[in-house]
Write a protein that holds these residues in place. Structure first.
Motif: not given
Length: 87
Positions: A32-61
């Motif tokens: 959020s900034n003073r005008l709007v809420d939005y999302e920042e998107r970060y590139a992740i590998s297919v492997e990370d995407f699959e791992r995070y999809g199986r266990d969302l908590d593994s993405a927390l670090p």
């Protein structure tokens, strides 16, 4: 760009998904900034995407590194002049 969230962690306040035009995988955090809420998107590998999809908590670090702006080199869109604060 057409962003499609595939999984959302309400507790961790992030999502993983796919940009439909390119097929790139991402992890998104709300900011959020003073005008709007939005999302920042970060590139992740297919492997990370699959791992995070199986266990969302593994993405927390990685999520915490993104919030601390340590992973800015992976941002899929450059931040604006009034960059928001992670929420």
């Amino acid at each position: 760009m057409a962003w499609r969230d595939v999984a959302v962690s309400r507790a961790g306040r992030f999502a993983i998904g796919v940009e439909e035009g390119s097929g790139r995988h991402y992890l998104a955090i709300p900011v959020s900034n003073r005008l709007v809420d939005y999302e920042e998107r970060y590139a992740i590998s297919v492997e990370d995407f699959e791992r995070y999809g199986r266990d969302l908590d593994s993405a927390l670090p990685f999520v915490e590194q993104c919030r601390a702006r340590l992973m800015d080199h992976l941002l899929l869109e450059p931040p604006g002049a009034d960059r928001g604060i992670p929420g």
